[in-house]
Design an enzyme around this catalytic site. Structure first.
Site, PDB file in Angstrom:
ATOM      1  N   ASP A 249      -3.556  -2.850   6.650  1.00 35.45           N
ATOM      2  CA  ASP A 249      -2.582  -1.822   6.982  1.00 35.45           C
ATOM      3  C   ASP A 249      -2.595  -0.719   5.931  1.00 35.45           C
ATOM      4  OD1 ASP A 249      -1.815  -3.239   9.192  1.00 35.45           O
ATOM      5  OD2 ASP A 249      -0.331  -4.398   8.078  1.00 35.45           O
TER       6      ASP A 249
ATOM      7  N   CYS B 184      -5.703  16.305   6.248  1.00 34.17           N
ATOM      8  CA  CYS B 184      -6.045  14.988   6.793  1.00 34.17           C
ATOM      9  C   CYS B 184      -7.344  15.019   7.578  1.00 34.17           C
ATOM     10  CB  CYS B 184      -4.924  14.456   7.656  1.00 34.17           C
ATOM     11  SG  CYS B 184      -3.836  13.426   6.681  1.00 34.17           S
TER      12      CYS B 184
ATOM     13  N   ASP C 262      -5.343   6.205 -12.112  1.00 30.98           N
ATOM     14  CA  ASP C 262      -6.298   7.040 -12.847  1.00 30.98           C
ATOM     15  C   ASP C 262      -7.449   7.415 -11.933  1.00 30.98           C
ATOM     16  OD1 ASP C 262      -7.168   8.411 -15.106  1.00 30.98           O
ATOM     17  OD2 ASP C 262      -6.551   6.752 -16.399  1.00 30.98           O
TER      18      ASP C 262
ATOM     19  N   LYS D 152     -10.279  13.434   6.045  1.00 28.98           N
ATOM     20  CA  LYS D 152     -10.338  11.979   5.854  1.00 28.98           C
ATOM     21  C   LYS D 152     -11.680  11.446   6.326  1.00 28.98           C
ATOM     22  CE  LYS D 152      -7.135   8.666   6.603  1.00 28.98           C
ATOM     23  NZ  LYS D 152      -5.949   7.967   7.066  1.00 28.98           N
TER      24      LYS D 152
ATOM     25  N   GLY E 295      -7.087   1.162   0.611  1.00 34.97           N
ATOM     26  CA  GLY E 295      -7.239   2.453  -0.036  1.00 34.97           C
ATOM     27  C   GLY E 295      -7.242   3.602   0.947  1.00 34.97           C
TER      28      GLY E 295
END
Ligand SMILES: Cc1cc2nc3c(=O)[nH]c(=O)nc-3n(C[C@H](O)[C@H](O)[C@H](O)COP(=O)(O)OP(=O)(O)OC[C@H]3O[C@@H](n4cnc5c(N)ncnc54)[C@H](O)[C@@H]3O)c2cc1C
Length: 743
Positions: free
Chosen positions: A433, A404, A451, A407, A524
């Site tokens: 959210d 993470c 994909d 990110k 996303g």
């Protein structure tokens, strides 16, 4: 944990002019760690001005006279954006691009050339073909050439060139040479009392002799005051008829240069210092025709642009590395080698002049040597072996986690989505959210797919479009209409600002496609990694009112097989990696990948398709085998396969995508090819596709109607490529391929 090379600065080169191609080559030979370079130019090929007359005269091919920018950028590790810049905002450090989102920069360099001045003569813009942009000239010239060759009758076609400088004279002589023996009459109209005003008298005499020997009528002191549909109106009121008109008068600057607020000369050209920096903005550079060195103004000629290239490269590097910049003193005079159409040339420098075939060979050698630098691209240093941007030199390379911690900061994603939410209010939910409700009609079946793609084109906006289209294809192959999508993006390690710029481009590209499909991008997840990956989870509902979906299996023996888009993206992009692809073939592949399968799916449903799948990584054969489900066979007619230009040639040259061999291993045993089958065409069946077409099975009586409907809807390559059969008896391979005639 891994050490990351972080990109922290954006250098944008606007225009693939002479200075930029040289600077780009030099910057690539010694890369600057942490610098992201982008070239923006409308066409993938840029002309080399010295060879332009030879191209028209037929001495050089298009490839010999042009530099393939897509290939050069691929070699240099530079992003290539095929677009036209329409505005520059130096305060916001943003460039507006025609038909696509704006681009941010830290440092920008402009080398966009000039164009003939058309607006001071009424009618010129409407009726004349300007000599620049060269792409337009070349297209018009090819059309004219074919028209003249095919022409019947005795009356001569009158071709007129307006201008009196070196470019117009060379153009007229080159055209006349190419059309020798045809029924044409040529005129050169020049406002000045003599042609080639800056040349010495001997050179001028030699050129005039060449013009006379080719029956080109030269009119001097003849200013064109207006242009009508087939007639020039001269300043003295006389009129002169023409059939084809070419315009090659004094250079004009793109109006957006002056509109940017940057200082310009009196003609609107960017005013630059001897460092090639704009007068009052150290972040803006200019070179070539578009820039005027205020302390050393010179005529607009390619030789000056070429000489500025190395200084520009040096100064861009020095400025980024906080080192001293170099002052450029352009030469006072230059050697002009003027081609006379028929492999003769005249040299002019100061009082010196010479004419002959040897002068042409001399010019040819200079030009070929220049172009060889871009045809034979050398090995260059790796991106991490060159200079480092100052802040990176001071700070030890960052350690970046793979989890993470990798990110992308929430700010970058949410501000990209918020900005795009304003641009696409219906289709971008903005920053939201972590989990979102999927809009779907009550009781409807929701179809879901995911994909992902690795980076295959360097232009992030186009990459976002391809990835969105590729993901949506899965839904279309099921007969589903997209309703929502979630992005998953891995961005190469970069500073927060560069990450945000990249995300905005990628997601704006995706939204361009999602908006066209009326699909909402709900949010996303983004993270950082060594390379760009982008994918989408997409949700859809049945297209048809009765809730019917298309299925991969369900075809019956006797059904015909229709393929909607051409094959070849795998081999073409593999060739691009190896610098072996032609930019024009890549452009054709790109526009095929960007063609949505949405309407094709609607047409498949309307024509009672029994099975449908989209062609992606397993290639046509792999996906066909899935459709046949082990219980059916198929006969393919390879002469009917729609193929992208250049694809077979790449396969013939042995260039294949990395997945190709795996596809052959897994599906090759199920194919039996007849004796007349061409090996390269057969290999196209294994070529993995990105955002490929739909393979549709449908009853034989409906296939032609489907093809007609597909053609009308813009799927120009759609073809019937074979039929479904019963499984052949015994151990015969289920798919039989024949090739009745060459493709
Ligand atoms: C027939 C002819 C023959 C010539 N022969 C010679 C010669 O032998 N020697 C010589 O010195 N000069 C010659 N010239 C002049 C020469 O063409 C120019 O001086 C030279 O091309 C200028 O180079 P440049 O780098 O400024 O721009 P260009 O070579 O014109 O390149 C500009 C690039 O920028 C791109 N571009 C344009 N607008 C935009 C935009 N808005 N956004 C992004 N990209 C953009 C273009 O597509 C192009 O790739 C000739 C001119 C003509 C017409």
């Amino acid at each position: 944990m891994q050490a990351a090379t972080e990109l922290s600065r954006d250098l944008v080169l606007v225009g693939g002019g002479h200075s930029h191609v040289l600077a780009l080559r030099m910057l690539a030979m010694r890369p600057i760690e942490g610098l992201r370079i982008t070239l923006v130019s409308p066409d993938c090929h840029t002309p080399y001005s010295g060879m332009l007359p030879g191209l028209i005269a037929g001495h050089y091919s298009f490839e010999q006279a042009h530099i393939d920018l897509a290939r050069l950028c691929q070699w240099a590790g530079v992003r290539f954006i095929a677009a036209e810049v329409t505005a520059l905002d130096p305060l916001a450090r943003r460039l507006s691009l025609a038909g696509r989102p704006a681009l941010g920069y830290d440092v920008v360099s402009i080398d966009i050339g000039s164009q003939p001045e058309l607006d001071s003569v009424p009618g010129a813009r409407a009726y004349a073909t300007p000599v620049k942009p060269v792409a337009g000239l070349w297209q018009r010239w090819q059309e004219l050439h074919s028209r003249v060759i095919a022409r019947e009758g005795t009356q001569a076609l009158r071709i007129v060139v307006v201008g009196g400088g070196a470019g117009s004279v060379e153009l007229a002589l080159a055209m006349s040479h190419r059309l020798r023996g045809q029924r044409v009459a040529m005129d050169l109209w020049c406002a000045a009392p003599v042609i080639l005003q800056t040349y010495n008298a001997r050179a001028r005499r030699a050129v005039l002799a060449a013009l006379h020997s080719q029956d080109i009528r030269v009119h001097v002191s003849a200013r064109v005051a207006a242009v009508e549909a087939a007639c020039l109106v001269l300043a003295d009121g006389a009129r002169a008829a023409y059939d084809e008109l070419f315009w090659c008068t004094g250079a004009a600057a793109a109006p957006w240069i002056a509109a940017s607020g940057l200082a310009t000369d009196q003609d609107g050209f960017l005013a630059v210092r001897d460092t090639l920096q704009a007068l009052h903005d150290d972040r803006v550079y200019g070179a070539g025709d578009i820039a005027t060195q205020v302390k050393h103004p010179r005529p607009k000629a390619g030789v000056y642009a070429v000489r500025q290239g190395p200084v520009l490269a040096h100064n861009l590097r020095a400025a980024l590395l906080e080192k001293p910049l170099r002052q450029h003193r352009p030469q006072q005079r230059f050697l002009s080698l003027l081609s006379l159409g028929d492999k003769q040339a005249t040299a002019d420098r100061g009082p010196f002049s010479a004419t002959g075939n040897w002068v042409w060979r001399w010019k040819d050698q200079i030009d070929q040597t220049f172009m060889a630098r871009f045809a034979d691209l050398p090995e260059h240093m790796s991106r991490t072996a060159g200079d480092k941007l100052p802040e990176l030199a001071r700070v030890a390379p960052q350690a970046v986690c793979g989890g993470c911690g990798a990110k992308v900061g929430a700010d970058a994603l949410s501000s990209a989505l918020s900005a795009l939410g304003k641009q696409f209010p219906q289709h971008c939910a903005g920053a939201g959210d972590d989990a979102v409700a999927v809009p779907a009609p009550l009781g409807a079946t929701v179809v879901q797919s995911v994909d992902m793609l690795r980076q295959m084109v360097s232009d992030p906006w186009q990459m976002g479009r391809i990835a969105a289209n590729h993901a949506l294809s899965d839904l279309y192959a099921c007969g589903a209409r997209p309703v929502s999508a979630l992005a998953a993006v891995t961005l190469p390690y970069a500073s927060a600002q560069l990450l945000q710029r990249e995300l905005e481009q990628l997601l704006a590209g995706a939204l361009h496609e999602f908006a066209a499909a009326d699909c909402q991008l709900s949010g996303g997840h983004s993270m950082q990694g060594p390379e760009l990956n982008i994918g989408f989870v997409v949700n859809g509902v049945p297209m048809s009112r009765d809730g019917k979906l298309l299925r991969k299996t369900g075809a019956a023996s006797g059904d015909q097989l229709v393929l909607t888009k051409p094959l070849g993206t795998g081999t073409l992009f593999a060739a691009h990696m190896q610098l072996a692809a032609d930019g024009r073939d890549l452009r054709a592949a790109l526009s095929s990948m960007l063609q949505s399968n949405g309407i094709a799916a609607e047409l498949a449903l309307a024509h009672a398709a029994t099975a449908c799948t989209d062609i992606t990584g397993f290639g046509l054969l792999g996906h066909l085998l899935e459709m046949l489900g082990g219980t059916l066979g198929a006969r393919l007619e390879l002469a009917q396969l729609p193929l992208l230009p250049g694809a077979v040639e790449q396969i013939q040259a042995g260039i294949m995508s990395t997945m190709h061999a795996a596809n052959v291993r897994s599906a090759g045993q199920f194919l039996q090819a007849g004796p007349a089958v061409d090996e390269a065409t057969k290999q196209m069946l294994f070529d993995p596709q990105t955002s490929g077409g739909l393979l549709i099975a449908l009853p034989a009586g409906r296939a032609l109607a489907l093809c007609d409907a597909l053609h009308q809807a813009g799927y120009a390559a759609a073809r019937i490529i074979g039929e479904v059969t019963a499984l052949p008896p015994g151990r015969a391979a289920p798919v039989q391929a024949s090739q009745v005639s060459g493709n």
